[in-house]
Design a protein around this motif. Structure first.
Motif, PDB file in Angstrom:
ATOM      1  N   GLY A  52       0.868  -1.241  -0.064  1.00 10.98           N
ATOM      2  CA  GLY A  52      -0.012  -0.183   0.270  1.00 10.98           C
ATOM      3  C   GLY A  52       0.837   1.225   0.063  1.00 10.98           C
ATOM      4  O   GLY A  52       0.686   2.308   0.715  1.00 10.98           O
ATOM      5  N   TYR A  53       2.081   1.281  -0.749  1.00 12.80           N
ATOM      6  CA  TYR A  53       2.928   2.384  -0.874  1.00 12.80           C
ATOM      7  C   TYR A  53       3.052   3.255  -1.830  1.00 12.80           C
ATOM      8  O   TYR A  53       3.476   4.321  -1.666  1.00 12.80           O
ATOM      9  N   THR A  54       2.176   2.807  -2.754  1.00 20.32           N
ATOM     10  CA  THR A  54       2.440   3.718  -4.272  1.00 20.32           C
ATOM     11  C   THR A  54       1.463   5.120  -3.970  1.00 20.32           C
ATOM     12  O   THR A  54       0.543   5.004  -3.191  1.00 20.32           O
ATOM     13  N   THR A  55       1.529   5.695  -5.042  1.00 18.18           N
ATOM     14  CA  THR A  55       0.434   6.942  -5.386  1.00 18.18           C
ATOM     15  C   THR A  55      -0.145   6.624  -6.634  1.00 18.18           C
ATOM     16  O   THR A  55       0.518   5.933  -7.539  1.00 18.18           O
ATOM     17  N   PRO A  56      -1.249   7.385  -6.778  1.00 14.32           N
ATOM     18  CA  PRO A  56      -2.154   7.410  -7.982  1.00 14.32           C
ATOM     19  C   PRO A  56      -1.265   7.564  -9.140  1.00 14.32           C
ATOM     20  O   PRO A  56      -1.322   6.994 -10.254  1.00 14.32           O
ATOM     21  N   GLU A  57      -0.547   8.720  -9.114  1.00 18.49           N
ATOM     22  CA  GLU A  57       0.296   9.284 -10.356  1.00 18.49           C
ATOM     23  C   GLU A  57       1.461   8.226 -10.831  1.00 18.49           C
ATOM     24  O   GLU A  57       1.676   7.943 -12.253  1.00 18.49           O
ATOM     25  N   GLU A  58       2.036   7.709  -9.832  1.00 15.07           N
ATOM     26  CA  GLU A  58       3.029   6.670  -9.967  1.00 15.07           C
ATOM     27  C   GLU A  58       2.470   5.348 -10.654  1.00 15.07           C
ATOM     28  O   GLU A  58       3.209   4.767 -11.479  1.00 15.07           O
ATOM     29  N   MET A  59       1.359   5.005  -9.952  1.00 15.16           N
ATOM     30  CA  MET A  59       0.609   3.609 -10.483  1.00 15.16           C
ATOM     31  C   MET A  59       0.456   4.030 -11.967  1.00 15.16           C
ATOM     32  O   MET A  59       0.409   2.972 -12.744  1.00 15.16           O
TER      33      MET A  59
END
Ligand code: MN
Length: 523
Positions: free
Chosen positions: A185-192
């Motif tokens: 649960g580490y990522t962010t929407p833009e990164e994903m």
């Protein structure tokens, strides 16, 4: 406000996003959510009724209970694809293939960790070893079935170049779905979004397979990250009912599905989910695992469509759209309620059971209707809770059952005498004293079952009206480090309390049985 944006590639028809439900695997392996194989079958039927594309039924190598559930579901649920999870170990994959034997649409789901931290500390493997193992296990799985999903555990924290290499190797070995989990649960929407767009654009063969997201909610972004993955080109999302799952849970199906529906013009994507089954499925799961849904939870929480403030109520009366972006009926909240009683027929009972999440076959409906009729002999009106208790009693499965109890509080101290039947059907009698009847009762139950529960809160209230009223007991307890909740219903409040206590004790014992097997499997 800009409601729409050009769709990626300006596709005229909305992209279809497959819903891969992992309530019975990732959800079920989280603390306090364990289910018996029979309970899993009941939940799997509800998921099929919802129209999910894939149901992950378990992790067969982890326990006999997972293997049995996978086999039972494969026999009974024929429409969705049925997936089971395996590590990249030949014996795991064989156990999984056996558990899927006879399934109408079997899928093998294999995973290996790809991040540097996991490679070094968990797997103790080099990059080259991970790469070879991934390709070998996908090839082995393809020897059993045509539908193989491959997951890169901790994928979002993996070096991008290496991630692309592993994904490419899995596709070359025959994987048909590529899942890139945000395990922590580490990522962010833009990164994903950028990660999925990059993999799909650059990995050889990527356009021939389906990309999938599996997001956890540790920073409260699981749904946002899953939506971002769809914008990046993912066409499968892994999610759970009520967002249950490891730690803070998984992407909540009801939120993701309704975001795509309400903001369809923005995402230009849709799912095959029958949204009217969302609330029934949520209620069913909550009942099966004994985990209440928080009141302010989106879509399925009790307050999701409640309007308390005067300004909001006034607006709602003038025009519903002032303070609501969804119709409660569209997600399965009942618009009005018929009263069920002696004169009600099979159709009405079947309809209400469906609204509570129970999808029954003819034979099961016969049995449920007979139970309903028997209930009508004792009470004038049959409430939802009565029906749930009826169904729950039928599917509770193995565990301690209350045979009889006598409680008295004459004299200085109260005393309770109980008789239980244990999971093997043997009878156990115990007597205990206490500061009050309930205290004495709980002591006797603890002595009989060997389960020690620390009471945190205890509430009793009546449900139903007049002479038909029944008592419902709600308990919150601690057992070791874990918090548990349980509910019991009976015409007698003391008996309701005993049933609530046993409801928890049976789930604690089941979790204990599963834990060592699962830890061994995860080692
Ligand atoms: Mn997970």
């Amino acid at each position: 406000m800009n409601d729409t944006k050009p769709a990626p590639g300006n596709a005229a028809t909305p992209a279809q996003v497959r819903i891969f439900d992992t309530t019975l695997r990732d959800g079920e392996q989280s603390p306090g959510c364990s289910m018996t194989p029979r309970q899993k079958v009941v939940m799997a039927r509800a998921l099929a009724g919802l129209g999910v594309d894939v149901i992950e039924t378990g992790f067969p190598a982890s326990s006999e209970s997972d293997r049995e559930a996978a086999r039972l579901i494969a026999r009974e649920v024929r429409t969705p694809v049925l997936a089971v999870l395996s590590r990249c170990l030949p014996a795991d994959i064989e156990a999984s293939a056996r558990a899927l034997d006879g399934a109408a649409r079997p899928r093998l789901h294999v995973f290996i960790s790809t991040s540097a931290l996991h490679r070094e500390h968990k797997l103790r493997m080099s990059k080259a070893q991970v790469l070879d193992t991934a390709a070998a296990c996908v090839a082995q799985a393809r020897g059993f079935v045509d539908d193989v999903e491959f997951s890169t555990e901790d994928g979002t924290r993996t070096e991008r170049e290496f991630l692309a290499e592993v994904v490419g190797a899995a596709i070359a070995a025959g994987a048909t779905t590529i899942n890139v989990p945000d395990t922590l649960g580490y990522t962010t929407p833009e990164e994903m979004r950028a990660l999925f767009a990059h993999l799909i654009a650059t990995v050889p063969g990527a356009r021939e397979v389906v990309f999938s997201a599996h997001c956890h909610d540790d920073l409260g972004m699981a749904v946002a990250n899953s939506l971002a993955a769809i914008e990046g080109g993912a066409r499968q999302v892994e999610c759970t009912i009520n967002g249950i799952g490891e730690r803070a849970g998984n992407c909540a199906m009801e939120e993701l599905v309704m975001a795509l529906k309400v903001r369809g013009a923005w995402y230009n994507a849709d799912t095959g989910i029958d949204t009217r089954q969302l609330v029934p499925a949520s209620k069913l799961l909550s009942r099966l695992v004994g985990m209440p849904v928080q009141r302010n939870k989106a879509v399925v929480g009790a307050n999701a469509f409640a309007h308390e403030s005067g300004i909001h109520q006034h607006g709602m009366l003038r025009h519903r759209g002032t303070y609501e972006i969804m119709n409660p009926e569209d997600v399965g909240w009942p618009a009005s309620k018929m009263v069920l009683g002696r004169h009600s027929g099979r159709a009405a009972v079947s309809h209400r059971l469906r609204a509570l999440g129970y999808t029954l076959g003819e034979g099961q409906l016969d049995q449920a209707f007979a139970g309903f009729k028997a209930l009508c002999e004792r009470q004038r009106v049959v409430e939802d809770r009565d029906l749930e208790a009826l169904m729950h009693g039928d599917i509770r499965g193995d565990g301690f059952r209350l045979a009889s109890m006598t409680v008295s509080d004459r004299g200085q101290r109260a005393s309770a005498e109980i008789e239980l039947s244990d999971p093997d059907g043997r009878s156990i009698g115990k007597r205990a004293l206490g500061d009050g009847p309930v205290d004495a009762l709980f002591s006797a139950l603890a002595a009989a079952t060997g389960v020690d529960l620390q009471l945190e809160s205890y509430q009793v209230h009546s449900v139903g009206i007049g002479a038909d009223a029944r008592g419902e007991a709600n308990l919150s307890v601690r057992c070791g480090d874990d918090a548990w909740e349980g509910t019991g219903t009976s015409t007698d409040v003391i008996e309701a309390s005993a049933l609530a206590w046993l409801d928890i004790a049976n789930r604690v014992l089941r979790a204990r049985q599963l834990q060592p097997q699962r830890q061994a499997a995860h080692a």
